[in-house]
Design a protein around this motif. Structure first.
Motif, short mmCIF file in Angstrom:
data_model
loop_
_atom_site.label_atom_id
_atom_site.label_comp_id
_atom_site.label_asym_id
_atom_site.label_seq_id
_atom_site.Cartn_x
_atom_site.Cartn_y
_atom_site.Cartn_z
N ILE A 116 1.03 -1.21 -0.06
CA ILE A 116 0.12 0.00 -0.02
C ILE A 116 0.66 1.23 -0.01
N ASN A 117 0.56 2.06 -0.82
CA ASN A 117 1.32 3.31 -1.04
C ASN A 117 0.57 4.67 -0.62
N SER A 118 0.87 5.48 0.09
CA SER A 118 0.21 6.51 0.49
C SER A 118 1.10 7.56 0.79
N GLN A 119 0.68 8.90 1.04
CA GLN A 119 1.23 10.13 1.24
C GLN A 119 2.40 9.80 2.47
N ALA A 120 2.18 8.61 3.40
CA ALA A 120 3.12 8.41 4.40
C ALA A 120 4.18 7.46 4.02
N GLY A 121 3.79 7.06 2.74
CA GLY A 121 5.18 6.34 2.11
C GLY A 121 4.49 4.79 1.78
N THR A 122 5.35 3.93 1.55
CA THR A 122 4.82 2.55 1.14
C THR A 122 4.92 1.65 2.37
N MET A 123 3.90 0.57 2.39
CA MET A 123 3.66 -0.44 3.44
C MET A 123 3.65 -1.77 2.78
N PHE A 124 4.15 -2.70 3.31
CA PHE A 124 4.09 -4.12 2.90
C PHE A 124 2.75 -4.52 3.81
N LEU A 125 1.88 -4.87 3.06
CA LEU A 125 0.39 -5.30 3.92
C LEU A 125 0.34 -6.67 4.12
N LYS A 126 0.62 -7.71 3.07
CA LYS A 126 0.67 -8.93 3.20
C LYS A 126 1.07 -9.92 2.04
N SER A 127 1.36 -11.24 2.01
CA SER A 127 1.57 -11.98 1.02
C SER A 127 0.64 -13.19 1.06
N VAL A 128 0.40 -13.86 -0.15
CA VAL A 128 -0.53 -14.85 -0.32
C VAL A 128 0.13 -15.89 -0.94
N ASP A 129 0.14 -17.03 -0.51
CA ASP A 129 0.86 -18.10 -1.22
C ASP A 129 -0.31 -18.68 -2.31
N GLY A 130 0.09 -18.31 -3.70
CA GLY A 130 -0.90 -18.61 -4.67
C GLY A 130 -0.26 -20.22 -5.45
N SER A 131 0.29 -20.92 -4.55
CA SER A 131 0.61 -22.16 -5.39
C SER A 131 -0.47 -23.11 -5.60
N ASP A 132 -1.61 -22.94 -5.11
CA ASP A 132 -2.72 -23.88 -5.02
C ASP A 132 -3.85 -23.55 -6.18
N PHE A 133 -3.58 -22.54 -6.91
CA PHE A 133 -4.55 -22.07 -7.81
C PHE A 133 -3.96 -21.45 -9.01
N VAL A 134 -4.32 -21.71 -10.15
CA VAL A 134 -4.16 -20.67 -11.24
C VAL A 134 -4.13 -19.22 -11.28
N LYS A 135 -3.05 -18.76 -11.78
CA LYS A 135 -3.22 -17.09 -11.45
C LYS A 135 -4.13 -16.71 -12.77
#
Length: 757
Positions: free
Chosen positions: A212-231
């Protein structure tokens, strides 16, 4: 009357002194005497008041010995004891350490040098055994850790494997979340941008990162393991929609992704469902695709291929690499990378800077005595280096690519939002390219067609247009901007989409008129002077108070990012944590480690940013100045006129190239002659078939004639020119024979080095 007054003052001082917590562990030798103190544990008598008595209880190296008769249930001296809660605090120690760095070393500290060296040696031993980078010693967290350990003293218990893996990591995640509270407040006030991209780790798990990027800078919100489905686009839309719901639809202004077809579909589906959110393609990825398309132009493609093969040849042999470092004073060449096409520009730029040294290298006695100089690959490398037209092509490619690489660096940064500058930056880049070729359209026409195609289909977005309009640095300098249909239309579309309330829309349109005519604060001397010296968001906060609705919209748009580069930088953090030796981390723990490391790193980087100064576009204007004057339009052999020696105005590199003989044709073998004869026979057969075609296919015949002309040229060139050898391929592999290209006075010079047909 004087004696009672003196007694009263003494009694008051005694009561104040007796309030010190140290009196719990000692007492006065004589009632009322607070100077001579007796220890309750060992009976030692100390003079100097309660302060000296506490030093005896606590222990202070180099002054008074610690108490030796402490009861088992009480810790004194350098051990942790009851007085520590009054005298020792890690946070205070860290702050005190900062202040002590400003003072001169005292005598006691200078006497303890040997002890300090012993401690440093233990730290260094841990560093070497853990194979840590030397740069980690500069981390502020390491400095704070050492200060906290020193403040605790001896007998500090070491955290267990479980502690540092589970509970301490959990606490650090909570600490990092508290650091990010300011980000969430900015999301509500001025909106934010969601960035996401996928990454494959060493265990072939597909990790999708959301930032997430905002006026306060960039923040890492979360990561999702997408190995179990087709993108697929639909699945990515489901994930993205869930993130929007978590952040809050009213807080999200745009979503930025790369230009993959599945990401494009996910963005369009999101726009259909969430009517007030924009999907924007990553500007850095778009410009990178521009560079890639430009690199497919015949002349530029051949130049880059030659440069890559030349650098690859030098680095493939230890003798040539040692020779290169000797002539370039250990300056390395940039090796080409596949992921970012801008590295091709960097490779050519470094080759151009080291042109003189590389030429001297391939004409030196050391190279002549090297056995590689007698081999076909070495001869081809020497030919390219001594070829004047190759260096002319390098300059041509740099003139085309340099302004675009500057724009790429502009939009790829995180310190300052570039949304309000991308329009102007692209215009300046095109102007710089035109000036580099003295407005000779034939030399940049194909390049501009590629730029305009990518711009119109990917980067020409309402948010970019609105940001350009609301940037005071460009609006008041460009009188025609108000009447630019594309820009004003983009602004009105943003107002309708981002501001759902009709009454607020009408207020913004009314306030927009004040901004256009520059009344009150907008037209003041302060505002006019600071249009180019302050960032657009800072300018609107300072001078936009008279138009509060327009001010909020302007800050919301101008503080947006136009690139998803933060996701790609996050990959490197994953690589550092999920390494070859540490590849069994489960996803939850891997996510927590990245969340802590990346967000704290982003916070430090954001705190060190320059918020007030605007982005400077002057670099784009001057980026080609060092190339202007080289390879003028009336002198395509400029590189051949370079003098070999500064004090000799006769010998130039064109003469060296001709005298070296590296460009002379080699004798064909029987097999080569047979191959050439077969190619010529096939060409004649095709021409006969074209001549015998029917008249009703005349148009197709003409097109085929053109194709056959090109093939005939290729065959003729293959007969007349020497066969180039790929530095990475076998000696018998033929090179590509393209038709003559711009800046090609000597067709022999433009036979590709190892290019595939």
């Amino acid at each position: 009357m004087a004696e009672p007054s003196s007694d009263a003052a003494t009694a008051s001082a005694t009561r104040k002194n007796k309030a010190d917590p140290g009196w719990k562990y000692c007492h006065s030798l004589v009632e009322g005497d607070t100077n001579t103190i007796v220890c309750n544990f060992c009976g030692k008598i100390t003079k100097g008041g309660i302060t000296r008595a506490k030093q005896h209880l606590i222990g202070k190296s180099g002054n008074v010995a610690a108490c030796k008769k402490t009861p088992p249930n009480t810790k004194c001296g350098t051990k942790k004891g009851p007085m520590d809660k009054f005298c020792k605090n890690p946070e205070n120690a860290i702050n005190r350490r900062k202040m002590e760095m400003l003072r001169q070393m005292n005598i006691r500290e200078s006497m303890d040098k040997n002890e300090v060296l012993k401690v440093h040696q233990h730290i260094a031993r841990f560093w070497y055994q853990a194979s840590l980078s030397f740069n980690l010693i500069k981390l502020k967290s390491f400095e704070n850790m050492v200060a906290a350990i020193g403040q605790y003293g001896p007998h500090l218990p070491i955290p267990s494997y479980h502690d540092i893996r589970v509970p301490l990591l959990k606490k650090e995640v909570e600490y990092t979340e508290n650091l990010m509270k300011g980000h969430r407040e900015q999301w509500v006030k001025y909106g934010c941008t969601i960035m996401y991209d996928a990454w494959t780790d060493r265990k072939q798990r597909c990790i999708i990162n959301f930032l997430i990027n905002s006026q306060a800078g960039t923040m890492f919100l979360k990561s999702v393991d997408g190995s179990d489905f087709v993108k697929t686009g639909e699945k990515l839309f489901e994930l993205l929609d869930a993130i929007v719901e978590e952040v809050g639809e009213e807080n999200v202004v745009q979503v930025v992704t790369d230009n993959g077809s599945n990401y494009v579909l996910a963005g369009k589906l999101l726009e259909e469902k969430r009517k007030h959110i924009y999907w924007t393609p990553c500007a850095a990825h778009c410009i990178d695709l521009m560079l890639e398309d430009i690199g497919k132009l015949p002349l530029i493609r051949k130049t880059i291929r030659r440069a890559i093969n030349l650098v690859g040849f030098i680095y493939a042999h230890s003798s040539t690499l040692s020779l290169l470092r000797n002539f370039t004073n250990k300056r390395e060449l940039v090796r080409h990378a596949i992921t970012r096409f801008a590295t091709s520009y960097l490779t050519l730029e470094r080759l151009h800077k080291e042109k003189a040294n590389i030429r001297k290298m391939f004409t030196s006695d050391e190279w002549t005595l090297n056995k590689l100089s007698k081999e076909p690959k070495g001869k081809e490398a020497a030919k390219v280096v001594l070829m004047p037209s190759f260096w002319n092509s390098v300059v041509y490619t740099l003139k085309v690519m340099a302004p675009l690489v500057k724009v790429l660096r502009l939009v790829d940064g995180e310190r300052k939002p570039a949304m309000g500058y991308i329009y102007e930056a692209m215009d300046k880049a095109k102007e710089t390219i035109m000036k580099s070729f003295n407005n000779n359209e034939s030399k940049y026409k194909d390049v501009f067609e590629i730029i305009d195609k990518r711009w119109n289909c990917q980067l020409h977005r309402p948010l970019h247009a609105a940001a350009h309009f609301l940037n005071p640095e460009f609006f008041y300098d460009n009188t025609d901007l108000e009447f630019d249909f594309e820009v004003t239309n983009g602004l009105f579309e943003c107002i309708k989409k981002l501001i759902p309330q009709f009454d607020v829309q009408q207020k913004i349109l009314t306030e927009l008129h004040l901004y256009k005519i520059g009344v009150d604060h907008f037209g003041s001397d302060f505002a006019m002077a600071q249009r180019k010296t302050h960032s657009p968001t800072y300018w609107w906060r300072m001078f936009g108070s008279q138009t509060p609705n327009l001010q909020k919209l302007a800050i919301k748009i101008l503080s947006l990012t136009c690139s998803a580069s933060g996701c790609e930088r996050n990959w490197s953090v994953f690589e550092q944590i999920h390494s070859k030796k540490r590849n069994r981390l489960e996803h939850k723990r891997l996510h927590d480690l990245v969340f802590v490391k990346y967000n704290q790193q982003l916070k430090q980087r954001y705190n060190a940013r320059d918020e007030i100064d605007p982005i400077s576009l002057n670099d784009i204007d001057v980026c080609n100045e060092w190339l202007v004057g080289e390879m003028d339009q009336d002198d395509d052999n400029d590189a051949g006129n370079d003098l070999v020696f500064e004090d000799d105005d006769v010998l130039n590199w064109a003469t060296v190239y001709q005298a070296s003989g590296v460009g002379e044709c080699r004798m064909y073998t029987r097999r080569k002659k047979q191959k050439t004869s077969v190619a010529a026979a096939q060409t004649s057969k095709k021409q006969a078939m074209v001549v015998g075609s029917s008249s009703r296919k005349q148009k197709a015949v003409q097109e085929n004639d053109e194709d056959l002309d090109v093939e005939e040229n290729i065959d003729v060139e293959s007969e007349e020119e020497e066969i180039m050898v790929n530095f990475e391929a076998s000696d018998g592999e033929e090179g590509e024979g393209d038709a003559p290209l711009p800046y090609d006075n000597n067709e022999d010079d433009y036979v590709g080095i190892g290019e595939d047909d």
